[in-house]
Design a protein around this motif. Structure first.
Motif, PDB file in Angstrom:
ATOM      1  N   TYR A   1       0.826  -1.213   0.000  1.00  0.00           N
ATOM      2  CA  TYR A   1       0.000   0.000   0.000  1.00  0.00           C
ATOM      3  C   TYR A   1       0.861   1.264   0.000  1.00  0.00           C
ATOM      4  N   HIS A   2       2.028   1.192   0.610  1.00  0.00           N
ATOM      5  CA  HIS A   2       2.904   2.366   0.652  1.00  0.00           C
ATOM      6  C   HIS A   2       3.387   2.729  -0.758  1.00  0.00           C
ATOM      7  N   LYS A   3       3.608   1.711  -1.588  1.00  0.00           N
ATOM      8  CA  LYS A   3       4.028   1.985  -2.963  1.00  0.00           C
ATOM      9  C   LYS A   3       2.862   2.535  -3.800  1.00  0.00           C
ATOM     10  N   ALA A   4       1.673   2.030  -3.546  1.00  0.00           N
ATOM     11  CA  ALA A   4       0.497   2.561  -4.247  1.00  0.00           C
ATOM     12  C   ALA A   4       0.301   4.038  -3.917  1.00  0.00           C
ATOM     13  N   ALA A   5       0.534   4.399  -2.653  1.00  0.00           N
ATOM     14  CA  ALA A   5       0.405   5.801  -2.244  1.00  0.00           C
ATOM     15  C   ALA A   5       1.419   6.669  -2.978  1.00  0.00           C
ATOM     16  N   VAL A   6       2.644   6.165  -3.124  1.00  0.00           N
ATOM     17  CA  VAL A   6       3.670   6.911  -3.861  1.00  0.00           C
ATOM     18  C   VAL A   6       3.223   7.121  -5.308  1.00  0.00           C
ATOM     19  N   GLY A   7       2.595   6.117  -5.895  1.00  0.00           N
ATOM     20  CA  GLY A   7       2.090   6.249  -7.256  1.00  0.00           C
ATOM     21  C   GLY A   7       1.032   7.332  -7.394  1.00  0.00           C
ATOM     22  N   LEU A   8       0.356   7.648  -6.311  1.00  0.00           N
ATOM     23  CA  LEU A   8      -0.666   8.699  -6.324  1.00  0.00           C
ATOM     24  C   LEU A   8      -0.092  10.066  -5.939  1.00  0.00           C
ATOM     25  N   GLY A   9       1.211  10.105  -5.686  1.00  0.00           N
ATOM     26  CA  GLY A   9       1.841  11.379  -5.363  1.00  0.00           C
ATOM     27  C   GLY A   9       2.053  11.620  -3.890  1.00  0.00           C
ATOM     28  N   ALA A  10       1.653  10.677  -3.048  1.00  0.00           N
ATOM     29  CA  ALA A  10       1.847  10.807  -1.605  1.00  0.00           C
ATOM     30  C   ALA A  10       3.185  10.179  -1.210  1.00  0.00           C
ATOM     31  N   ARG A  11       3.467  10.153   0.080  1.00  0.00           N
ATOM     32  CA  ARG A  11       4.671   9.507   0.584  1.00  0.00           C
ATOM     33  C   ARG A  11       4.287   8.157   1.194  1.00  0.00           C
ATOM     34  N   GLY A  12       5.157   7.189   1.088  1.00  0.00           N
ATOM     35  CA  GLY A  12       4.867   5.861   1.611  1.00  0.00           C
ATOM     36  C   GLY A  12       6.024   5.311   2.422  1.00  0.00           C
ATOM     37  N   LEU A  13       5.700   4.683   3.556  1.00  0.00           N
ATOM     38  CA  LEU A  13       6.701   4.086   4.437  1.00  0.00           C
ATOM     39  C   LEU A  13       6.263   2.669   4.795  1.00  0.00           C
ATOM     40  N   LEU A  14       7.229   1.801   5.060  1.00  0.00           N
ATOM     41  CA  LEU A  14       6.938   0.406   5.398  1.00  0.00           C
ATOM     42  C   LEU A  14       7.474   0.091   6.786  1.00  0.00           C
ATOM     43  N   LEU A  15       6.636  -0.567   7.579  1.00  0.00           N
ATOM     44  CA  LEU A  15       7.052  -1.114   8.872  1.00  0.00           C
ATOM     45  C   LEU A  15       6.888  -2.629   8.811  1.00  0.00           C
ATOM     46  N   SER A  16       7.965  -3.342   9.048  1.00  0.00           N
ATOM     47  CA  SER A  16       7.904  -4.805   8.979  1.00  0.00           C
ATOM     48  C   SER A  16       8.899  -5.382   9.972  1.00  0.00           C
ATOM     49  N   ARG A  17       9.090  -6.700   9.927  1.00  0.00           N
ATOM     50  CA  ARG A  17      10.023  -7.348  10.824  1.00  0.00           C
ATOM     51  C   ARG A  17      11.438  -6.791  10.640  1.00  0.00           C
TER      52      ARG A  17
ATOM     53  N   ASP B   1       5.556  18.762   6.631  1.00  0.00           N
ATOM     54  CA  ASP B   1       6.111  19.377   5.421  1.00  0.00           C
ATOM     55  C   ASP B   1       5.070  19.472   4.310  1.00  0.00           C
ATOM     56  N   GLY B   2       3.839  19.026   4.601  1.00  0.00           N
ATOM     57  CA  GLY B   2       2.749  19.197   3.641  1.00  0.00           C
ATOM     58  C   GLY B   2       2.422  17.994   2.798  1.00  0.00           C
ATOM     59  N   HIS B   3       2.947  16.811   3.151  1.00  0.00           N
ATOM     60  CA  HIS B   3       2.722  15.623   2.326  1.00  0.00           C
ATOM     61  C   HIS B   3       1.814  14.615   3.035  1.00  0.00           C
ATOM     62  N   PRO B   4       0.787  14.105   2.364  1.00  0.00           N
ATOM     63  CA  PRO B   4       0.051  12.966   2.931  1.00  0.00           C
ATOM     64  C   PRO B   4       0.927  11.722   2.922  1.00  0.00           C
ATOM     65  N   VAL B   5       0.779  10.879   3.944  1.00  0.00           N
ATOM     66  CA  VAL B   5       1.672   9.736   4.136  1.00  0.00           C
ATOM     67  C   VAL B   5       0.871   8.470   4.424  1.00  0.00           C
ATOM     68  N   VAL B   6       1.306   7.366   3.853  1.00  0.00           N
ATOM     69  CA  VAL B   6       0.770   6.039   4.175  1.00  0.00           C
ATOM     70  C   VAL B   6       1.884   5.210   4.798  1.00  0.00           C
ATOM     71  N   VAL B   7       1.641   4.701   6.008  1.00  0.00           N
ATOM     72  CA  VAL B   7       2.579   3.792   6.662  1.00  0.00           C
ATOM     73  C   VAL B   7       1.968   2.393   6.603  1.00  0.00           C
ATOM     74  N   ASN B   8       2.573   1.531   5.841  1.00  0.00           N
ATOM     75  CA  ASN B   8       2.091   0.161   5.661  1.00  0.00           C
ATOM     76  C   ASN B   8       2.742  -0.708   6.736  1.00  0.00           C
ATOM     77  N   ILE B   9       1.926  -1.209   7.673  1.00  0.00           N
ATOM     78  CA  ILE B   9       2.446  -1.951   8.822  1.00  0.00           C
ATOM     79  C   ILE B   9       2.068  -3.425   8.683  1.00  0.00           C
ATOM     80  N   LEU B  10       3.054  -4.266   8.439  1.00  0.00           N
ATOM     81  CA  LEU B  10       2.796  -5.705   8.293  1.00  0.00           C
ATOM     82  C   LEU B  10       2.698  -6.331   9.682  1.00  0.00           C
ATOM     83  N   ILE B  11       1.526  -6.874  10.013  1.00  0.00           N
ATOM     84  CA  ILE B  11       1.266  -7.361  11.368  1.00  0.00           C
ATOM     85  C   ILE B  11       0.775  -8.793  11.357  1.00  0.00           C
ATOM     86  N   GLY B  12       0.914  -9.448  12.529  1.00  0.00           N
ATOM     87  CA  GLY B  12       0.258 -10.730  12.768  1.00  0.00           C
ATOM     88  C   GLY B  12      -1.185 -10.479  13.169  1.00  0.00           C
TER      89      GLY B  12
END
Length: 632
Positions: free
Chosen positions: A575-591, A610-621
């Motif tokens: 999802y973080h990469k999809a957000a980047v494709g839409l012009g937002a910022r994307g971050l990943l949290l994983s193991r 700084d004015g950017h929408p952000v998606v943090v994709n958190i891979l969870i159990g």
């Protein structure tokens, strides 16, 4: 001697029947003239040279009511309305789906205490909003939905995108109207705005056919033949169309009051308030449950907060009342609500309904005395004929009632051991969560631990928007809103997909707040495309997506009961990469970076600042609160 009656001449009836027939004909002609607007046109001008249009009237009423934003997805039926709003300084915010526009208006209404406004085009544009309108109805949100429609003359004749829109929205809205003449726009909208906020607040719908929104010359071009028709029937039809057009615009630009009408807000009767004071004064183990209605205007949130603190009764907070007492207030009990309600001897349900959330009233002890206050009588007495009985049922504004209750109970105190008993149960539940946070998982991150870190990182000026099932259910136990009107969830309808719209409305309503959205990965599918909206309109919000690759809340019940996980599986989507494709910022949290959760959250915060929408994709159990286990 009897005198025979004189025979009445038959001819003497003729003048009577003639008079009756003439009178009937005159009445019919006068009625037809009235329906055709001929009398009104004698007294009111039709300005055929004017380039003004009905959209300007709509915008003028909205501005007079303090509306600053209108949410929309553009369509030809409503273009003039949107252009007029822009010219008057009302910000037009266009979304990628109509349902998001109404969710945004809902959030604006909840946080501002005024009417949130959305405008969508006819037919499928309106049908796309039905879920959001129903959600607003159940959440008591005053939302004005403006809907385009086919020309008044072409309705029920197969026009483009023409459906019976009023029948669709009457069950969902407090007020429904279709404007048939330009001069009716202003009074209809004023009545709709007042209805949305009066009594029990809720959504209202005003249909605006295209011919009441566009200028005279444009409607004339579409409606009246360019060449005069020949023949008697043709001339009659032409006269009818010209008169119809004249009646449509007669008196359209005459000055009218545009400001708000008085609101009708029900108040509790003084005698009932006094009886409630007496009941509560005798309580040994009182308990209050505050719901969303407690935060409705006119009572300011800070006054309600002070009143609850002065009252000193331990309380549970739900819906929009979450956060009323801030974080970690000693009177705010957060866990084990059912057990606490069983032990209480007097319960005040302030804006809370005995629906599924309170087990339809079965959660109460038979010996408890229950005071319930609600603006809506039907909701107030829901299931009271089966599972519970109120000692006192008060129909009125909840916030005002609580203030009066506190005034009547000045100096009243309760034994501290009751509050301490409830808080001890809270502490035990919190210890259980700490133990769950320490449980290792085979893959991905422990969601309980992640949410604990979110709770530690969340700033005081934040607004929480929650949209999901499993991940959000966990968050409701662990993450606390920092103050009043800082929590947005769907409400009683349990709607998935509210997240982007709520975040949009929240950030525009309070631009200085940090908007943190907690999504389940299933729910995020509805909102992902709206990051295009956030980027285009420069609206920085932060989305934390608890990605466990499934509809886990459903599969947890479906698999043991039915032996299949069909339709419950999703993927660990980027999802973080999809957000980047839409012009937002994307971050990943994983193991791989599980020891950097706080750093990633701070990074996301800085990106938003700084004015950017952000998606943090958190891979969870996956969590299971029934047995405390955490599965992969």
């Amino acid at each position: 001697m009897e005198i025979p009656e004189a025979a009445t001449p038959v001819g003497s009836f003729f003048p009577f029947f003639l008079l009756l027939a003439c009178g009937t004909l005159v009445a019919a002609l006068l009625g037809a003239a009235h329906r055709l607007g001929l009398f009104y046109q004698l007294l009111h001008k039709v300005d055929k040279a004017s380039v003004r249009h009905g959209g300007e009237n709509v915008a003028a009423v909205l501005r007079a009511h303090g509306v600053r934003f209108i949410f929309t997805l553009v369509g030809g039926h409503i273009s003039s309305l949107l252009v007029a709003c822009e010219k008057l300084g009302i910000r037009v915010v266009d979304t990628r789906h109509e349902v998001t526009a109404v969710f945004a208006a809902d959030a604006m209404a909840r946080l501002s205490g005024t009417v949130g406004v959305a405008a969508v085009t006819a037919g499928p544009g309106l049908t796309n909003t039905v879920t959001a309108v129903k959600n607003a109805q159940m959440a008591h949100s005053p939302v004005l939905l403006l809907g385009g429609a086919a020309s008044t003359l072409l309705q029920n004749r197969g026009a483009l995108q023409a459906v019976d829109q009023l029948s669709l929205f009457r069950p969902l809205c407090k007020f429904c109207a279709s404007v048939r003449r330009v001069r009716d726009i202003v009074p209809t909208l004023r009545a709709a705005m007042a209805a949305a906020q009066s009594g029990t607040p809720g959504p209202v719908f005003v249909e605006l056919p295209i011919d009441v929104l566009y200028p005279y010359f444009m409607v004339q071009k579409e409606m009246v033949p360019a060449k005069p028709p020949k023949g008697l029937v043709g001339r009659a039809v032409s006269w009818y169309l010209e008169n119809y057009l004249a009646n449509l615009f007669a008196g359209a630009w005459e000055p009218q009051p545009e400001g708000p009408l008085p609101l009708d807000i029900p108040q509790a009767a003084p005698q009932q308030v006094q009886r409630c004071v007496e009941i509560l004064s005798r309580a040994k183990r009182p308990l209050m449950v505050l719901g969303s209605q407690a935060l409705l205007t006119p009572t300011p949130a800070d006054k309600l907060q002070a009143a609850v603190e002065t009252l000193g009764v331990p309380c549970f907070l739900g819906g929009m009342a979450r956060g009323l007492l801030g974080r970690n207030h000693p009177l705010h009990i957060r866990q084990n609500r059912s057990a606490a309600l069983k032990k209480a001897d007097v319960i005040v349900l302030a804006g809370t309904v005995c629906d599924f959330r309170l087990s339809y009233g079965r959660v109460f002890s038979r010996s408890s005395k229950i005071i319930i206050v609600n603006r809506n009588r039907e909701e107030m007495l829901l299931n009271s004929d089966i599972f519970w009985k109120p000692q006192e049922a008060v129909q009125g504004d909840v916030g005002s009632f609580v203030l009066k209750l506190v005034e009547g109970l000045q100096g009243q105190t309760w034994a501290p051991d009751w509050v301490e008993e409830l808080r001890e149960a809270d502490r035990q539940k919190e210890q259980t969560f700490r133990e769950k946070a320490a449980v290792p998982v085979a893959q991905h991150l422990n969601p309980v631990r992640v949410l604990q870190l979110v709770e530690e990182t969340l700033p005081d000026n934040s607004i929480l928007v929650v949209d999901g099932g499993d991940f959000v259910g966990t968050a409701a136990h662990l993450v606390q809103p920092r103050g009043p009107l800082c929590w947005l969830d769907p409400g009683a309808f349990g709607t998935l997909g509210v997240g982007a719209g709520f975040a949009l409305g929240a950030k525009l309503c309070r631009p200085d707040a940090e908007v943190w959205c907690l999504f389940g990965d299933g729910a995020f599918g509805y909102s992902l495309i709206e990051f295009d909206t956030f980027v285009r309109h420069k609206i920085p919000v932060m989305a934390l997506v608890g990605n466990d690759a499934g509809w886990t809340q459903i599969s947890r019940e479906q698999v043991p009961c039915l032996g299949s996980n069909v339709a419950c599986g999703l993927a660990y989507t980027d999802y973080h990469k999809a957000a980047v494709g839409l012009g937002a910022r994307g971050l990943l949290l994983s193991r791989e970076n599980e020891d950097q959760v706080v750093e990633v959250l701070h990074n996301a915060q800085q990106q938003c600042r700084d004015g950017h929408p952000v998606v943090v994709n958190i891979l969870i159990g996956r969590t299971d609160f029934r047995d405390g286990s955490i599965a992969v």
